[in-house]
Scaffold this motif. Structure first.
Motif, PDB file in Angstrom:
ATOM      1  N   PHE A   1       0.832  -1.210   0.000  1.00 47.48           N
ATOM      2  CA  PHE A   1       0.000   0.000   0.000  1.00 47.48           C
ATOM      3  C   PHE A   1       0.868   1.262   0.000  1.00 47.48           C
ATOM      4  O   PHE A   1       0.632   2.193  -0.781  1.00 47.48           O
ATOM      5  CB  PHE A   1      -0.933   0.001   1.208  1.00 47.48           C
ATOM      6  CG  PHE A   1      -1.857   1.183   1.270  1.00 47.48           C
ATOM      7  CD1 PHE A   1      -2.815   1.388   0.287  1.00 47.48           C
ATOM      8  CD2 PHE A   1      -1.780   2.102   2.312  1.00 47.48           C
ATOM      9  CE1 PHE A   1      -3.671   2.486   0.334  1.00 47.48           C
ATOM     10  CE2 PHE A   1      -2.627   3.198   2.365  1.00 47.48           C
ATOM     11  CZ  PHE A   1      -3.572   3.392   1.380  1.00 47.48           C
ATOM     12  N   SER A   2       1.866   1.300   0.852  1.00 51.04           N
ATOM     13  CA  SER A   2       2.763   2.463   0.915  1.00 51.04           C
ATOM     14  C   SER A   2       3.461   2.706  -0.420  1.00 51.04           C
ATOM     15  O   SER A   2       3.530   3.842  -0.909  1.00 51.04           O
ATOM     16  CB  SER A   2       3.810   2.273   2.005  1.00 51.04           C
ATOM     17  OG  SER A   2       3.275   2.501   3.280  1.00 51.04           O
ATOM     18  N   THR A   3       3.954   1.646  -1.004  1.00 52.00           N
ATOM     19  CA  THR A   3       4.660   1.758  -2.284  1.00 52.00           C
ATOM     20  C   THR A   3       3.736   2.290  -3.372  1.00 52.00           C
ATOM     21  O   THR A   3       4.097   3.201  -4.126  1.00 52.00           O
ATOM     22  CB  THR A   3       5.232   0.387  -2.702  1.00 52.00           C
ATOM     23  OG1 THR A   3       6.116  -0.089  -1.681  1.00 52.00           O
ATOM     24  CG2 THR A   3       5.979   0.480  -4.012  1.00 52.00           C
ATOM     25  N   GLY A   4       2.529   1.735  -3.434  1.00 52.15           N
ATOM     26  CA  GLY A   4       1.559   2.168  -4.447  1.00 52.15           C
ATOM     27  C   GLY A   4       1.181   3.627  -4.302  1.00 52.15           C
ATOM     28  O   GLY A   4       1.147   4.378  -5.286  1.00 52.15           O
ATOM     29  N   VAL A   5       0.912   4.064  -3.070  1.00 52.33           N
ATOM     30  CA  VAL A   5       0.498   5.455  -2.827  1.00 52.33           C
ATOM     31  C   VAL A   5       1.640   6.424  -3.141  1.00 52.33           C
ATOM     32  O   VAL A   5       1.415   7.480  -3.760  1.00 52.33           O
ATOM     33  CB  VAL A   5       0.014   5.640  -1.369  1.00 52.33           C
ATOM     34  CG1 VAL A   5      -0.202   7.119  -1.061  1.00 52.33           C
ATOM     35  CG2 VAL A   5      -1.273   4.870  -1.136  1.00 52.33           C
ATOM     36  N   ILE A   6       2.847   6.086  -2.752  1.00 48.72           N
ATOM     37  CA  ILE A   6       3.996   6.973  -3.013  1.00 48.72           C
ATOM     38  C   ILE A   6       4.250   7.098  -4.526  1.00 48.72           C
ATOM     39  O   ILE A   6       4.514   8.194  -5.028  1.00 48.72           O
ATOM     40  CB  ILE A   6       5.254   6.466  -2.271  1.00 48.72           C
ATOM     41  CG1 ILE A   6       5.068   6.646  -0.755  1.00 48.72           C
ATOM     42  CG2 ILE A   6       6.507   7.194  -2.747  1.00 48.72           C
ATOM     43  CD1 ILE A   6       6.098   5.943   0.090  1.00 48.72           C
ATOM     44  N   VAL A   7       4.155   5.984  -5.230  1.00 49.44           N
ATOM     45  CA  VAL A   7       4.304   6.025  -6.698  1.00 49.44           C
ATOM     46  C   VAL A   7       3.231   6.916  -7.314  1.00 49.44           C
ATOM     47  O   VAL A   7       3.507   7.763  -8.166  1.00 49.44           O
ATOM     48  CB  VAL A   7       4.238   4.597  -7.291  1.00 49.44           C
ATOM     49  CG1 VAL A   7       4.100   4.649  -8.806  1.00 49.44           C
ATOM     50  CG2 VAL A   7       5.465   3.793  -6.909  1.00 49.44           C
TER      51      VAL A   7
ATOM     52  N   PHE B   1       8.453   2.029   1.609  1.00 49.00           N
ATOM     53  CA  PHE B   1       8.542   2.070   0.146  1.00 49.00           C
ATOM     54  C   PHE B   1       9.580   1.066  -0.334  1.00 49.00           C
ATOM     55  O   PHE B   1      10.709   1.017   0.164  1.00 49.00           O
ATOM     56  CB  PHE B   1       8.920   3.475  -0.326  1.00 49.00           C
ATOM     57  CG  PHE B   1       9.087   3.584  -1.818  1.00 49.00           C
ATOM     58  CD1 PHE B   1       7.984   3.658  -2.655  1.00 49.00           C
ATOM     59  CD2 PHE B   1      10.358   3.598  -2.377  1.00 49.00           C
ATOM     60  CE1 PHE B   1       8.137   3.752  -4.028  1.00 49.00           C
ATOM     61  CE2 PHE B   1      10.533   3.696  -3.751  1.00 49.00           C
ATOM     62  CZ  PHE B   1       9.413   3.773  -4.584  1.00 49.00           C
ATOM     63  N   ASN B   2       9.186   0.250  -1.314  1.00 49.17           N
ATOM     64  CA  ASN B   2      10.078  -0.768  -1.868  1.00 49.17           C
ATOM     65  C   ASN B   2      10.244  -0.496  -3.361  1.00 49.17           C
ATOM     66  O   ASN B   2       9.294  -0.631  -4.131  1.00 49.17           O
ATOM     67  CB  ASN B   2       9.477  -2.162  -1.641  1.00 49.17           C
ATOM     68  CG  ASN B   2      10.399  -3.280  -2.075  1.00 49.17           C
ATOM     69  OD1 ASN B   2      11.004  -3.229  -3.134  1.00 49.17           O
ATOM     70  ND2 ASN B   2      10.495  -4.312  -1.249  1.00 49.17           N
ATOM     71  N   LYS B   3      11.441  -0.076  -3.766  1.00 51.13           N
ATOM     72  CA  LYS B   3      11.643   0.331  -5.160  1.00 51.13           C
ATOM     73  C   LYS B   3      11.520  -0.849  -6.142  1.00 51.13           C
ATOM     74  O   LYS B   3      11.085  -0.665  -7.279  1.00 51.13           O
ATOM     75  CB  LYS B   3      12.997   1.019  -5.327  1.00 51.13           C
ATOM     76  CG  LYS B   3      14.211   0.170  -5.042  1.00 51.13           C
ATOM     77  CD  LYS B   3      15.494   0.985  -5.276  1.00 51.13           C
ATOM     78  CE  LYS B   3      16.727   0.132  -5.024  1.00 51.13           C
ATOM     79  NZ  LYS B   3      17.972   0.906  -5.244  1.00 51.13           N
ATOM     80  N   PHE B   4      11.877  -2.057  -5.682  1.00 51.25           N
ATOM     81  CA  PHE B   4      11.736  -3.229  -6.553  1.00 51.25           C
ATOM     82  C   PHE B   4      10.257  -3.577  -6.753  1.00 51.25           C
ATOM     83  O   PHE B   4       9.831  -3.919  -7.855  1.00 51.25           O
ATOM     84  CB  PHE B   4      12.505  -4.420  -5.962  1.00 51.25           C
ATOM     85  CG  PHE B   4      13.975  -4.172  -5.821  1.00 51.25           C
ATOM     86  CD1 PHE B   4      14.793  -4.128  -6.947  1.00 51.25           C
ATOM     87  CD2 PHE B   4      14.535  -3.957  -4.563  1.00 51.25           C
ATOM     88  CE1 PHE B   4      16.162  -3.887  -6.830  1.00 51.25           C
ATOM     89  CE2 PHE B   4      15.902  -3.709  -4.436  1.00 51.25           C
ATOM     90  CZ  PHE B   4      16.716  -3.677  -5.567  1.00 51.25           C
ATOM     91  N   LEU B   5       9.494  -3.449  -5.680  1.00 47.20           N
ATOM     92  CA  LEU B   5       8.053  -3.678  -5.771  1.00 47.20           C
ATOM     93  C   LEU B   5       7.397  -2.592  -6.631  1.00 47.20           C
ATOM     94  O   LEU B   5       6.490  -2.870  -7.422  1.00 47.20           O
ATOM     95  CB  LEU B   5       7.429  -3.679  -4.365  1.00 47.20           C
ATOM     96  CG  LEU B   5       5.914  -3.880  -4.288  1.00 47.20           C
ATOM     97  CD1 LEU B   5       5.494  -5.207  -4.909  1.00 47.20           C
ATOM     98  CD2 LEU B   5       5.440  -3.790  -2.834  1.00 47.20           C
ATOM     99  N   ALA B   6       7.871  -1.352  -6.486  1.00 50.86           N
ATOM    100  CA  ALA B   6       7.335  -0.245  -7.298  1.00 50.86           C
ATOM    101  C   ALA B   6       7.526  -0.522  -8.784  1.00 50.86           C
ATOM    102  O   ALA B   6       6.608  -0.316  -9.596  1.00 50.86           O
ATOM    103  CB  ALA B   6       8.022   1.057  -6.915  1.00 50.86           C
ATOM    104  N   LYS B   7       8.713  -1.012  -9.137  1.00 50.97           N
ATOM    105  CA  LYS B   7       9.000  -1.341 -10.536  1.00 50.97           C
ATOM    106  C   LYS B   7       8.090  -2.471 -11.016  1.00 50.97           C
ATOM    107  O   LYS B   7       7.548  -2.425 -12.133  1.00 50.97           O
ATOM    108  CB  LYS B   7      10.468  -1.746 -10.664  1.00 50.97           C
ATOM    109  CG  LYS B   7      10.900  -1.980 -12.109  1.00 50.97           C
ATOM    110  CD  LYS B   7      12.370  -2.336 -12.184  1.00 50.97           C
ATOM    111  CE  LYS B   7      12.781  -2.608 -13.642  1.00 50.97           C
ATOM    112  NZ  LYS B   7      14.210  -2.990 -13.749  1.00 50.97           N
ATOM    113  N   GLU B   8       7.912  -3.465 -10.148  1.00 48.03           N
ATOM    114  CA  GLU B   8       7.049  -4.606 -10.481  1.00 48.03           C
ATOM    115  C   GLU B   8       5.594  -4.155 -10.671  1.00 48.03           C
ATOM    116  O   GLU B   8       4.908  -4.597 -11.599  1.00 48.03           O
ATOM    117  CB  GLU B   8       7.138  -5.641  -9.350  1.00 48.03           C
ATOM    118  CG  GLU B   8       6.622  -7.015  -9.724  1.00 48.03           C
ATOM    119  CD  GLU B   8       6.756  -8.005  -8.574  1.00 48.03           C
ATOM    120  OE1 GLU B   8       6.066  -9.047  -8.632  1.00 48.03           O
ATOM    121  OE2 GLU B   8       7.522  -7.734  -7.621  1.00 48.03           O
ATOM    122  N   MET B   9       5.142  -3.256  -9.808  1.00 46.25           N
ATOM    123  CA  MET B   9       3.767  -2.744  -9.897  1.00 46.25           C
ATOM    124  C   MET B   9       3.567  -1.926 -11.174  1.00 46.25           C
ATOM    125  O   MET B   9       2.523  -2.034 -11.843  1.00 46.25           O
ATOM    126  CB  MET B   9       3.432  -1.891  -8.672  1.00 46.25           C
ATOM    127  CG  MET B   9       3.298  -2.673  -7.385  1.00 46.25           C
ATOM    128  SD  MET B   9       2.980  -1.611  -5.946  1.00 46.25           S
ATOM    129  CE  MET B   9       1.222  -1.268  -6.168  1.00 46.25           C
TER     130      MET B   9
END
Length: 485
Positions: free
Chosen positions: A74-80, A221-229
């Motif tokens: 959730f944090s990663t998605g919202v920050i992106v 925030f997870n930058k690898f997860l952000a890229k995957e998303m």
């Protein structure tokens, strides 16, 4: 079931209030002002389609996977999302002169300022609202939506009513007009609607802000997860843009190549046809989380097939009820000046039903993490939409029925392509196809006949009753045949 009902109320009731305002707007605004109103929303939907980046669908998909931490996701998605939309806002504000010029709104740059803010706040709210749904807080979701529409409605009524009072008398103290005069100093009557929407969007953001402050931190925030998303979401985003083009290209072109009068009438009747989207969205709100939860089960395909069949049967009943009685309903919904475009309603409404079928079938490529399939199919739909609209523009004195048929053929083609792809992968043993075709043919034939004989009230009522009886008997027969096996 209770969750579905509450979600449906949260979505349908605000939409019903919006449809109630449709009659108010078509009466209060000049037809060219109504054209401006619909055009601005058409342009904004194209922007929202791009800025969403498919993150809502991505969030639900990743949530169904067991290897992702929910809070990090959730944090990663919202920050992106926040980064994307902030970049958009800065870029848009600095390019406003160029944007209003190419869009033909040199006299109304304030429209664009208000819509930049509407898009900003609405997009930021997408993932927190998805989080509320994922955590099954149906009552909270509905409450936020109701507060949003009430605020918007109050501001619209306030501004339009004070304008009328101001016309009639100057005796009312200036205090009562202070807010109104501030708004009236920088925009016009059409802009009142946009201003009300902006305030409602801001209110929505304030209501979901505690969720963001409580749940979102930069540490999660997870930058690898952000890229995957983003890799998963971009194809969905392209599909969303394609959908926005399918929905809005005709109205954008009609305003610029024909006239505001034609676009105003077409847009008003198009909104009535979009009644079907209420049913589609309510169904999706309640069922989409279930789709993803079931994705790992051995009998998932069977459940999906049955749910899609139920969706189609109920959707066609809704279609017959609305289109079969459109001659009665139309006077309650829009002003008579807009009635010239009534013939598009059954066509566009059937197009919306096919869009709903496509949306439900799309689960088959989402659960195998292949959203790119949806992108390819959506591009086919866009090609057909553009083709019909080019024909509409190039042929002198052509009918606005052409882009309406383009909407229907676009969504039918998308369903067919997805169905034949799914037939190879997921629907090999699906036995409902012929039943669906019979239902579609019967409903469409009935509506065409009723529309062409709308003055025969007695025949309309009898035919609809016969249709409902036939559907009931057909489905009862299907049910007993299935239980006997």
């Amino acid at each position: 079931m209770i969750q579905t009902i509450i979600y449906s109320i949260g979505f349908i009731l605000p939409k019903i209030i919006n449809y109630a305002f449709l009659k108010f707007f078509t009466r209060s605004l000049k037809i060219e002002e109504f054209s401006l109103y619909t055009d601005m929303y058409a342009l904004s939907f194209l922007a929202i389609g791009f800025l969403s980046f498919g993150l809502e669908n991505t969030y639900f998909r990743f949530l169904s996977k067991k290897n992702h931490n929910k809070e990090v996701l959730f944090s990663t998605g919202v920050i992106v999302q926040l980064f994307i939309i902030s970049f958009f806002l800065i870029l848009s504000v600095n390019s406003i002169k160029y944007l209003v010029s190419i869009a033909g709104y040199k006299n109304h740059p304030e429209y664009f300022i208000m819509f930049f803010l509407i898009i900003f706040f609405d997009t930021i709210c997408v993932l927190p609202m998805a989080w509320i749904r994922a955590n099954e807080m149906a009552l909270k979701y509905t409450t936020i939506n109701m507060i949003n529409i009430l605020i918007q409605s109050i501001f619209v009524i306030y501004m339009f009513s004070l304008q009328e009072i101001k016309k009639e008398t100057n005796l009312i103290q200036k205090f009562y007009f202070s807010i109104f005069e501030l708004i009236d100093s920088f925009t016009d009557k059409t802009g009142y609607i946009f201003f009300a929407n902006m305030i409602a969007s801001l209110s929505n953001f304030i209501l979901i802000l505690p969720i963001i402050l409580r749940k979102v931190t930069i540490k999660k925030f997870n930058k690898f997860l952000a890229k995957e998303m983003l890799n998963y979401g971009i194809p969905i985003m392209l599909g969303t843009i394609a959908f926005s083009i399918n929905e809005n290209l005709d109205k954008i072109l009609m305003k610029r190549w024909y006239s505001d009068e034609i676009n105003g009438a077409y847009s008003a009747c198009y909104k009535i046809a979009s009644f079907m989207s209420l049913y589609i969205r309510a169904f999706r709100l309640g069922i989409e989380p279930f789709f993803f939860k079931k994705s790992e089960d051995a009998d998932a395909t069977y459940y999906y097939g049955e749910i899609i069949y139920i969706f189609i049967v109920l959707g066609l009943i809704f279609y017959v009820l609305i289109c079969g009685n459109i001659s009665i309903l139309i006077d309650f919904l829009i002003d008579k000046r807009y009635h010239i475009a009534i013939p598009i309603i059954p066509i566009v409404m059937m197009g919306y039903l096919f869009l709903g079928i496509y949306t439900n079938l799309s689960i088959f490529y989402k659960i195998i993490d292949k959203p790119i399939i949806g992108t390819y199919i959506s591009l086919i739909g866009v090609f057909i939409t553009i083709l019909f609209n080019v024909v509409f523009i190039l042929i002198p004195n052509s009918s606005f029925m052409i882009p309406a048929w383009g909407t229907l053929f676009s969504y039918v083609s998308m369903v067919l392509f997805l169905y034949f792809w799914g037939k190879k992968k997921f629907l090999k043993s699906y036995k409902r196809t012929w039943s669906i075709l019979i239902h579609l043919f019967l409903a469409f034939l009935l509506v065409v006949y009723i529309v062409n004989n709308e003055k025969r009230t007695d025949i309309r009522i009898i035919l609809q009753l016969l249709y409902f009886i036939l559907v009931f008997l057909f489905e009862m027969n299907n049910f007993f045949s299935k239980t006997e096996k």
